[in-house]
Write a protein that holds these residues in place. Structure first.
Motif, mmCIF file in Angstrom:
data_model
loop_
_atom_site.group_PDB
_atom_site.id
_atom_site.type_symbol
_atom_site.label_atom_id
_atom_site.label_comp_id
_atom_site.label_asym_id
_atom_site.label_seq_id
_atom_site.Cartn_x
_atom_site.Cartn_y
_atom_site.Cartn_z
ATOM 1 N N ILE A 26 46.792 46.485 21.203
ATOM 2 C CA ILE A 26 47.150 45.197 21.521
ATOM 3 C C ILE A 26 46.994 44.009 20.788
ATOM 4 N N ILE A 27 47.293 43.320 20.038
ATOM 5 C CA ILE A 27 47.033 42.591 18.551
ATOM 6 C C ILE A 27 45.589 41.440 19.390
ATOM 7 N N THR A 28 44.812 41.349 17.984
ATOM 8 C CA THR A 28 43.556 40.928 18.298
ATOM 9 C C THR A 28 43.565 39.225 19.011
ATOM 10 N N SER A 29 44.257 38.947 18.412
ATOM 11 C CA SER A 29 44.305 37.381 19.276
ATOM 12 C C SER A 29 45.026 37.427 20.332
ATOM 13 N N VAL A 30 45.744 38.470 21.032
ATOM 14 C CA VAL A 30 46.157 38.058 22.472
ATOM 15 C C VAL A 30 45.046 39.189 23.198
ATOM 16 N N LEU A 31 44.889 39.729 23.223
ATOM 17 C CA LEU A 31 43.644 40.314 23.421
ATOM 18 C C LEU A 31 42.145 39.716 23.586
ATOM 19 N N SER A 32 42.653 38.882 23.059
ATOM 20 C CA SER A 32 41.001 38.089 23.136
ATOM 21 C C SER A 32 40.694 36.493 24.275
ATOM 22 N N ARG A 33 42.157 36.835 24.266
ATOM 23 C CA ARG A 33 42.646 35.672 25.230
ATOM 24 C C ARG A 33 43.252 36.237 26.393
ATOM 25 N N SER A 34 43.355 37.378 26.799
ATOM 26 C CA SER A 34 43.774 37.924 28.111
ATOM 27 C C SER A 34 41.965 38.356 28.764
ATOM 28 N N ALA A 35 42.458 38.804 30.330
ATOM 29 C CA ALA A 35 41.968 39.770 31.245
ATOM 30 C C ALA A 35 41.854 40.723 30.922
ATOM 31 N N VAL A 36 40.610 41.508 31.267
ATOM 32 C CA VAL A 36 41.153 42.847 31.142
ATOM 33 C C VAL A 36 40.044 43.518 32.530
ATOM 34 N N GLY A 37 40.537 44.669 33.079
ATOM 35 C CA GLY A 37 40.120 44.816 33.873
ATOM 36 C C GLY A 37 40.062 46.506 34.177
ATOM 37 N N TRP A 38 39.105 46.984 35.599
ATOM 38 C CA TRP A 38 39.646 48.264 35.620
ATOM 39 C C TRP A 38 40.341 48.221 37.513
ATOM 40 N N TYR A 39 40.878 48.926 37.886
ATOM 41 C CA TYR A 39 41.648 49.576 39.255
ATOM 42 C C TYR A 39 42.021 50.877 39.811
ATOM 43 N N ARG A 40 41.710 50.194 40.923
ATOM 44 C CA ARG A 40 41.957 51.802 41.915
ATOM 45 C C ARG A 40 42.686 52.276 42.765
ATOM 46 N N GLN A 41 43.173 53.142 42.519
ATOM 47 C CA GLN A 41 43.950 53.306 44.052
ATOM 48 C C GLN A 41 43.701 55.099 44.441
ATOM 49 N N THR A 42 43.916 55.029 45.568
ATOM 50 C CA THR A 42 44.691 56.141 45.827
ATOM 51 C C THR A 42 45.172 56.440 46.716
ATOM 52 N N PRO A 43 45.924 57.612 47.766
ATOM 53 C CA PRO A 43 46.593 57.750 48.218
ATOM 54 C C PRO A 43 46.763 56.938 49.513
ATOM 55 N N GLU A 44 45.776 57.220 50.498
ATOM 56 C CA GLU A 44 45.415 56.100 51.184
ATOM 57 C C GLU A 44 45.274 54.281 51.534
ATOM 58 N N LYS A 45 45.121 53.878 50.217
ATOM 59 C CA LYS A 45 44.399 52.607 50.125
ATOM 60 C C LYS A 45 45.202 51.624 49.213
ATOM 61 N N GLN A 46 45.109 50.734 49.191
ATOM 62 C CA GLN A 46 46.155 49.584 48.632
ATOM 63 C C GLN A 46 45.243 49.701 47.149
ATOM 64 N N ARG A 47 45.871 49.178 46.121
ATOM 65 C CA ARG A 47 45.394 49.575 44.492
ATOM 66 C C ARG A 47 44.335 48.479 44.773
ATOM 67 N N SER A 54 36.918 37.755 32.354
ATOM 68 C CA SER A 54 38.366 36.826 32.177
ATOM 69 C C SER A 54 37.888 36.847 30.196
ATOM 70 N N SER A 55 39.438 35.807 30.021
ATOM 71 C CA SER A 55 39.130 35.697 28.718
ATOM 72 C C SER A 55 38.278 35.010 27.957
ATOM 73 N N ASP A 56 36.911 33.491 28.733
ATOM 74 C CA ASP A 56 36.240 33.779 28.490
ATOM 75 C C ASP A 56 34.885 34.051 28.813
ATOM 76 N N GLY A 57 34.703 35.896 29.467
ATOM 77 C CA GLY A 57 33.959 36.444 29.496
ATOM 78 C C GLY A 57 33.216 36.620 31.272
ATOM 79 N N VAL A 58 34.106 36.502 31.420
ATOM 80 C CA VAL A 58 33.067 36.201 32.909
ATOM 81 C C VAL A 58 32.777 37.000 33.642
ATOM 82 N N THR A 59 32.396 37.534 34.198
ATOM 83 C CA THR A 59 32.395 39.165 34.710
ATOM 84 C C THR A 59 32.342 39.152 36.891
#
Length: 118
Positions: A26-47, A54-59
């Motif tokens: 993912i090009i840096t100019s896009v990545l720096s303005r993007s939110a990144v996250g981790w999701y998890r999923q099991t067969p029993e639960k929704q994602r 966030s793009s400005d660093g808030v976790t």
């Protein structure tokens, strides 16, 4: 562009793991303005959104992992991480990383399985 998370495995309760997700395609100019996250999923639960930067660093974290998990990103290496401590059996899931661009395009991909035994 598919994201490939890694670092999962089988641990006992109380153990720790660090998940990694390369985002180099993912090009840096896009990545720096993007939110990144981790999701998890099991067969029993929704994602479930586990952690996000966030793009400005808030976790943000799901209540269930607050104080145990830490999300981070290394823009120089173009990597996203999830440090998981004090793992519990209920953390067992397939974990995926995600990048949400300002244009609302979502990068997703193969997850990594985390199994926590009691």
């Amino acid at each position: 562009v598919q994201l490939q998370a890694s670092g999962g495995g089988s641990v006992q309760a109380g153990g720790s793991l660090r998940l990694s997700c390369p985002v180099s395609r993912i090009i840096t100019s896009v990545l720096s303005r993007s939110a990144v996250g981790w999701y998890r999923q099991t067969p029993e639960k929704q994602r479930e959104l586990v952690a996000e930067i966030s793009s400005d660093g808030v976790t943000t974290y799901a209540d269930s992992v607050q104080g145990r998990f830490t999300i981070s990103r290394d823009m120089a290496k173009k990597m996203v991480y999830l440090q998981m401590l004090s793992l519990k059996p209920e953390d067992t899931a397939v974990y995926h990383c995600s990048v949400q661009t300002p244009q609302n395009y979502n990068y997703w991909g193969q997850g990594t399985l985390v199994t926590v035994s009691s």
